[in-house]
Design an enzyme around this catalytic site. Sequence first.
Site, PDB file in Angstrom:
ATOM      1  N   LYS A 119       0.641  -1.138  -0.050  1.00  0.00           N
ATOM      2  CA  LYS A 119       0.181   0.157   0.100  1.00  0.00           C
ATOM      3  C   LYS A 119       0.744   1.109  -0.020  1.00  0.00           C
ATOM      4  CE  LYS A 119      -3.011   2.771   2.961  1.00  0.00           C
ATOM      5  NZ  LYS A 119      -3.828   2.896   4.400  1.00  0.00           N
ATOM      6  N   GLU A 177      -8.537  12.354  12.225  1.00  0.00           N
ATOM      7  CA  GLU A 177      -7.423  11.159  12.352  1.00  0.00           C
ATOM      8  C   GLU A 177      -6.842  11.647  13.734  1.00  0.00           C
ATOM      9  OE1 GLU A 177      -5.135   7.533  10.630  1.00  0.00           O
ATOM     10  OE2 GLU A 177      -6.186   9.083   9.222  1.00  0.00           O
TER      11      GLU A 177
END
Length: 465
Positions: free
Chosen positions: A214, A259
């Site tokens: 990723k 976040e």
Amino acid sequence: MSATPLPAPAPRPGEPAGTAEPLPLVVRTTRIDGLPDGPTALLDLLPDTRPLAWVRRGDGIVGWGEALRLETDGPGRFADAESAWQATLARAVVRDDVRLPGTGPVAFGTFAFDDDGGYEDHFTDDALRGRRAGTLVVPRVVVGRRGDVAWMTTIRPAGALDVAPGAAALARTRRTPVTGPGTVTFTDGAVAAQDWPALVGEAVDRIRAGELEKVVLARDVVATAEHPVDARHLLTRLADAYEACWTFSVGGMVGATPELLVRSEKGLVTSRVLAGTIRREPGMSDDDALLHAAQLARSSKDLEEHEYAVASVARALQHYCTSMNVPDAPFVLHLPNVMHLASDVTGVLDRSGLYNGGRPPSSLALAAALHPSAAVCGTPTVAARELIREIEGMDRSRYAGPVGWVGSDGDGEWGIALRSAELSDDDPRHVRLFAGCGIVAASDPAAELAESEAKLQPMRWALGS
């Protein structure tokens, strides 16, 4: 490079310039009454010069002025900042009548995403230093609120004029009216929007070839306003519209991040991990939003992306915690513009001091250990970071780096500088907006471009008049 604290006293006769230590700080915190309710009450107190903020749902801290600034850069920027902060605290004189998280001495901080190499061919040494820098700012005035309790802290170098904290002192603070930016135009940043899917496609090819699992690629957009951009205008609009996010302003980075990289409070450590996103269309009904949320929760591509991010956070925190709780499955976080897969990873802090020379790790040390997580870099970390440097074509600066605050006991909150913008030091009418997307083998370049546009929306909207 070690931290550079300011201000320092003039050297004594015969003493070489630059060898004098900074004056000790004198810190006083008292409770205040009469602070209005509402998500922007703290932000409404801010003056227009270098406002500092960390606020969520009306709670948090704001600050202004500079009693001390600690600058670091390079791979050791977190450790140098931590060392300089501890040295500052060791000499401080503190009177804290409230004793809640965020009272007493606090430092707001912001750190660059990257740490050293990767950009040497593109920037001078001075410019490169800014792209891997770290800054802690200790304000002269801090105002905070936690539930029903509000407080004011004044911080000054020893010998400076003392201002007793309290509602009267707060009322004397000079503030200029908040101004809007007027007409705002947007242009492509380092990579044109039409060219960005090709970069995503290249990343997908590299992932499918087995080079990594990723990578998070980001892009920027440049906003040019009719009038100088007032950070307070952005902050109040973001706090009103994105109450579930942490609205921040430190060192020219302004945003509302969903976040939470890490919170450390009285021995409990929490990290909110976001990875996996679906756009929420304007005017979408609640029923349609629930259907889209169910679609996101079943998406194998998004679940894979999320799993990488959660695993990277859990691996980093396990070295600092005696026990941990990692959720088996994510929940869906609903925001006005997007929905995210989210997991709250929690742990009990190891207070034995094994990892920090006899002290338990501070929130800043935890943020350093977690950065960069797979949510903003990729997996494996080294391969993802190298690919970002190779193909992204953009200077991230402090985008996707840690931003937040640390207190005298080490507790604090650090988010990731997402849904954010960087105000220009050179031209107050120019602002860089950022957005990034997690890329895995199943990613579709066109869909990732659409996702990046959705993530740019909060700051585009905040720039509205």
